[in-house]
Design a protein around this motif. Structure first.
Motif, PDB file in Angstrom:
ATOM      1  N   TRP A   1       0.820  -1.203   0.000  1.00 29.15           N
ATOM      2  CA  TRP A   1       0.000   0.000   0.000  1.00 29.15           C
ATOM      3  C   TRP A   1       0.863   1.267   0.000  1.00 29.15           C
ATOM      4  N   LEU A   2       1.973   1.229   0.713  1.00 28.18           N
ATOM      5  CA  LEU A   2       2.861   2.399   0.740  1.00 28.18           C
ATOM      6  C   LEU A   2       3.449   2.668  -0.647  1.00 28.18           C
TER       7      LEU A   2
ATOM      8  N   SER B   1       2.125   1.792  -3.509  1.00 25.30           N
ATOM      9  CA  SER B   1       1.026   2.269  -4.346  1.00 25.30           C
ATOM     10  C   SER B   1       0.714   3.733  -4.058  1.00 25.30           C
ATOM     11  N   PHE B   2       0.795   4.106  -2.779  1.00 27.66           N
ATOM     12  CA  PHE B   2       0.493   5.481  -2.394  1.00 27.66           C
ATOM     13  C   PHE B   2       1.471   6.461  -3.040  1.00 27.66           C
ATOM     14  N   PHE B   3       2.759   6.169  -2.966  1.00 33.88           N
ATOM     15  CA  PHE B   3       3.755   7.078  -3.526  1.00 33.88           C
ATOM     16  C   PHE B   3       3.852   6.958  -5.047  1.00 33.88           C
ATOM     17  N   LYS B   4       3.452   5.794  -5.580  1.00 33.24           N
ATOM     18  CA  LYS B   4       3.555   5.582  -7.020  1.00 33.24           C
ATOM     19  C   LYS B   4       2.639   6.520  -7.801  1.00 33.24           C
ATOM     20  N   HIS B   5       1.441   6.809  -7.275  1.00 27.81           N
ATOM     21  CA  HIS B   5       0.498   7.584  -8.078  1.00 27.81           C
ATOM     22  C   HIS B   5       0.791   9.080  -8.071  1.00 27.81           C
ATOM     23  N   PHE B   6       1.910   9.486  -7.433  1.00 30.01           N
ATOM     24  CA  PHE B   6       2.357  10.871  -7.556  1.00 30.01           C
ATOM     25  C   PHE B   6       3.178  11.061  -8.826  1.00 30.01           C
ATOM     26  N   THR B   7       3.633   9.967  -9.408  1.00 26.32           N
ATOM     27  CA  THR B   7       4.420  10.012 -10.641  1.00 26.32           C
ATOM     28  C   THR B   7       3.533   9.584 -11.803  1.00 26.32           C
ATOM     29  N   GLY B   8       4.118   9.447 -12.984  1.00 20.25           N
ATOM     30  CA  GLY B   8       3.359   8.959 -14.128  1.00 20.25           C
ATOM     31  C   GLY B   8       2.859   7.556 -13.865  1.00 20.25           C
ATOM     32  N   SER B   9       1.562   7.423 -13.666  1.00 20.47           N
ATOM     33  CA  SER B   9       1.037   6.158 -13.163  1.00 20.47           C
ATOM     34  C   SER B   9       1.044   5.041 -14.191  1.00 20.47           C
ATOM     35  N   ILE B  10       0.742   5.341 -15.454  1.00 29.83           N
ATOM     36  CA  ILE B  10       0.618   4.304 -16.470  1.00 29.83           C
ATOM     37  C   ILE B  10       1.762   4.418 -17.477  1.00 29.83           C
TER      38      ILE B  10
ATOM     39  N   LEU C   1      -9.536  11.720   0.223  1.00 31.49           N
ATOM     40  CA  LEU C   1     -10.227  10.762  -0.646  1.00 31.49           C
ATOM     41  C   LEU C   1      -9.489  10.586  -1.966  1.00 31.49           C
ATOM     42  N   LEU C   2      -8.951  11.681  -2.497  1.00 31.12           N
ATOM     43  CA  LEU C   2      -8.212  11.601  -3.759  1.00 31.12           C
ATOM     44  C   LEU C   2      -6.967  10.728  -3.616  1.00 31.12           C
ATOM     45  N   LEU C   3      -6.229  10.919  -2.532  1.00 31.14           N
ATOM     46  CA  LEU C   3      -5.040  10.091  -2.292  1.00 31.14           C
ATOM     47  C   LEU C   3      -5.425   8.632  -2.075  1.00 31.14           C
ATOM     48  N   LEU C   4      -6.550   8.412  -1.388  1.00 30.72           N
ATOM     49  CA  LEU C   4      -7.010   7.047  -1.133  1.00 30.72           C
ATOM     50  C   LEU C   4      -7.417   6.350  -2.427  1.00 30.72           C
ATOM     51  N   VAL C   5      -8.160   7.049  -3.285  1.00 29.42           N
ATOM     52  CA  VAL C   5      -8.596   6.470  -4.557  1.00 29.42           C
ATOM     53  C   VAL C   5      -7.393   6.189  -5.456  1.00 29.42           C
ATOM     54  N   GLY C   6      -6.460   7.139  -5.536  1.00 30.37           N
ATOM     55  CA  GLY C   6      -5.273   6.939  -6.362  1.00 30.37           C
ATOM     56  C   GLY C   6      -4.439   5.757  -5.897  1.00 30.37           C
ATOM     57  N   ALA C   7      -4.254   5.637  -4.574  1.00 32.73           N
ATOM     58  CA  ALA C   7      -3.491   4.522  -4.024  1.00 32.73           C
ATOM     59  C   ALA C   7      -4.198   3.201  -4.281  1.00 32.73           C
ATOM     60  N   LYS C   8      -5.530   3.198  -4.169  1.00 35.52           N
ATOM     61  CA  LYS C   8      -6.291   1.975  -4.398  1.00 35.52           C
ATOM     62  C   LYS C   8      -6.167   1.496  -5.840  1.00 35.52           C
ATOM     63  N   LEU C   9      -6.253   2.408  -6.792  1.00 43.93           N
ATOM     64  CA  LEU C   9      -6.148   2.031  -8.204  1.00 43.93           C
ATOM     65  C   LEU C   9      -4.748   1.497  -8.521  1.00 43.93           C
TER      66      LEU C   9
ATOM     67  N   PHE D   1     -15.341  -4.118  -1.739  1.00 43.40           N
ATOM     68  CA  PHE D   1     -16.585  -4.889  -1.735  1.00 43.40           C
ATOM     69  C   PHE D   1     -16.923  -5.453  -3.118  1.00 43.40           C
ATOM     70  N   GLY D   2     -15.909  -5.556  -3.985  1.00 44.22           N
ATOM     71  CA  GLY D   2     -16.124  -6.101  -5.316  1.00 44.22           C
ATOM     72  C   GLY D   2     -16.959  -5.203  -6.213  1.00 44.22           C
ATOM     73  N   LYS D   3     -17.004  -3.888  -5.914  1.00 40.24           N
ATOM     74  CA  LYS D   3     -17.850  -2.960  -6.666  1.00 40.24           C
ATOM     75  C   LYS D   3     -17.019  -1.763  -7.155  1.00 40.24           C
ATOM     76  N   PRO D   4     -16.621  -1.760  -8.437  1.00 42.70           N
ATOM     77  CA  PRO D   4     -15.858  -0.619  -8.975  1.00 42.70           C
ATOM     78  C   PRO D   4     -16.636   0.699  -8.926  1.00 42.70           C
ATOM     79  N   VAL D   5     -17.977   0.614  -8.867  1.00 39.64           N
ATOM     80  CA  VAL D   5     -18.789   1.829  -8.866  1.00 39.64           C
ATOM     81  C   VAL D   5     -18.520   2.692  -7.630  1.00 39.64           C
ATOM     82  N   ILE D   6     -18.005   2.074  -6.564  1.00 43.19           N
ATOM     83  CA  ILE D   6     -17.672   2.843  -5.357  1.00 43.19           C
ATOM     84  C   ILE D   6     -16.594   3.881  -5.681  1.00 43.19           C
ATOM     85  N   ILE D   7     -15.616   3.484  -6.488  1.00 49.13           N
ATOM     86  CA  ILE D   7     -14.568   4.420  -6.916  1.00 49.13           C
ATOM     87  C   ILE D   7     -15.190   5.591  -7.665  1.00 49.13           C
ATOM     88  N   LEU D   8     -16.149   5.279  -8.528  1.00 46.23           N
ATOM     89  CA  LEU D   8     -16.807   6.321  -9.319  1.00 46.23           C
ATOM     90  C   LEU D   8     -17.575   7.289  -8.418  1.00 46.23           C
TER      91      LEU D   8
END
Length: 391
Positions: A217-218, A220-229, A304-312, A340-347
């Protein structure tokens, strides 16, 4: 006599006609302008912006109903009277008085000053009470709701355009894979897929410590501050998605599929749902002087933004780990990786983040234009600057 002369019965007909003509003319120009803009966007194949325009029309229709409701009921609302001691509870700005008795007296005196201008205020003062909601306050609330909805739609449309621009940068990666298949070079394509898959697995699975929950998780958290894909990520995830859902379509255009789904998701996040209106009501309730609700609320979308980015990012890492443990080394997308197996939560979270940022911007500029920068609701500069930076 003054009130009688200001009523509709004693207003010159030419004044009524001129004002009505101007309002209707402006409304027609706005409606025709939006219609022409929609046709131009469709002609230019700007589907994302066209959807934003359609949502704007929906919001304007809702706001029109809210406006009508407030206008029709403002007289009845302003005639509701409450005891003076209730009018000094949970104020956004404290009055500079020494005691509660003086404050109550101040409230009554203020209402008495409105006797010549407001029958509703006079009606309440005669009973030794105060208005529940003044006509001026209803008018300001009316303006704020309109500003909030318009800013939210514009904010979402801007985010949509920027997101689409980011995704269009991946088109070169899509084109680098598909032409080889179209020209019959399946072997070369398979070799390139394998090469990028190995880079993808190495990037996300190198080191046994990556499997630890906290470490993963750590990272993933720091990874999304850089070019993610990266290109390897895109090609590996593209291949896994096509095999899972469109294995019979060798020439499936994954990039166009992403853009289409971006527009579908955009339709869901650009509107203001009922729970977002409930959030506005709760904030207005808690915007009490001394609580600094406006300041602390600014941290919520950031968290929430940091949490969503880290989760993805964590989901991508989990798919890579699962693929690395398989014999065939194939990436298999699954909804089980989401909460909870629901991608719509992210949305829904993204929807809330966009709305809360829009709310902050709209509330700030509305307060600034209405009451000025020195208003007590605006608080000190030390609270304003961090809030705007986080937004």
């Amino acid at each position: 006599m003054a009130e009688e002369s200001n009523s509709f019965e004693y207003t010159p007909t030419w004044v009524v006609a001129v004002v009505c003509f101007v309002i209707v003319l402006m409304s027609l120009f706005a409606e025709r302008g939006l219609h022409k803009l929609g046709k131009w966007l469709k002609k230019k194949n700007q589907d994302a912006l066209f959807e934003a325009l359609q949502k704007l029309k929906e919001e304007l229709m809702l706001l029109g109903f809210i406006s009508l409701l407030l206008t029709v009921t403002q007289g009845a609302i302003s005639r509701f009277c409450i005891p003076p001691h209730l009018a000094i509870i949970m104020l956004p700005c404290k009055r500079k008085t020494k005691g509660s008795s003086e404050e109550i007296h101040h409230v009554i005196n203020n209402r008495r000053r409105l006797l010549s201008a407001s029958n509703s205020a006079a009606h309440c003062v005669q009973k030794g009470k105060v208005q529940l909601f003044s006509v001026e306050a209803l008018h300001q609330l009316h303006i704020f709701i309109f500003v909030l909805a318009v800013v939210h739609v514009i904010f979402c449309a801007t985010t949509m355009v920027l997101g689409g621009a980011r995704i269009r940068q991946w088109k070169a990666w899509e084109d680098s894979i598909r032409p080889a298949s179209e020209s019959g070079g399946q072997t070369k394509t398979a070799h390139e897929h394998h090469h990028h898959l190995q880079k993808f697995l190495k990037k996300h699975t190198k080191g046994h410590w990556r499997k630890a929950f906290v470490i993963s998780w750590l990272i993933s958290f720091f990874k999304h501050f850089t070019g993610s894909i990266t290109k390897s990520d895109y090609i590996a995830l593209r291949q896994g998605f096509i095999k899972a859902h469109f294995d019979h379509m060798a020439q499936f255009n994954f990039h166009e599929y992403i853009l289409r789904n971006l527009e579908i998701d955009f339709k869901q996040i650009v509107g203001i749902s009922w729970y977002l209106w409930l959030f506005v009501v709760i904030f207005l309730l808690l915007n009490v002087e001394g609580w600094h609700t406006y300041f602390w609320l600014a941290f919520l979308p950031l968290i929430l933004l940091l949490l969503v980015g880290a989760k993805l990012e964590h989901i991508i890492a989990l798919m890579a780990q699962e693929a690395n443990e398989q014999t065939h080394k194939e990436v298999k997308p699954s909804d089980d990786h989401f909460w909870f197996g629901k991608p719509v939560i992210i949305l829904h979270l993204i929807h809330f983040i966009l709305f809360q940022n829009s709310f902050e911007i709209a509330f700030f500029f509305w307060m600034w234009c209405t009451y000025g920068f020195e208003s007590c609701i605006m608080e000190k500069v030390g609270y304003i600057v961090p809030r705007l930076i986080m937004g």
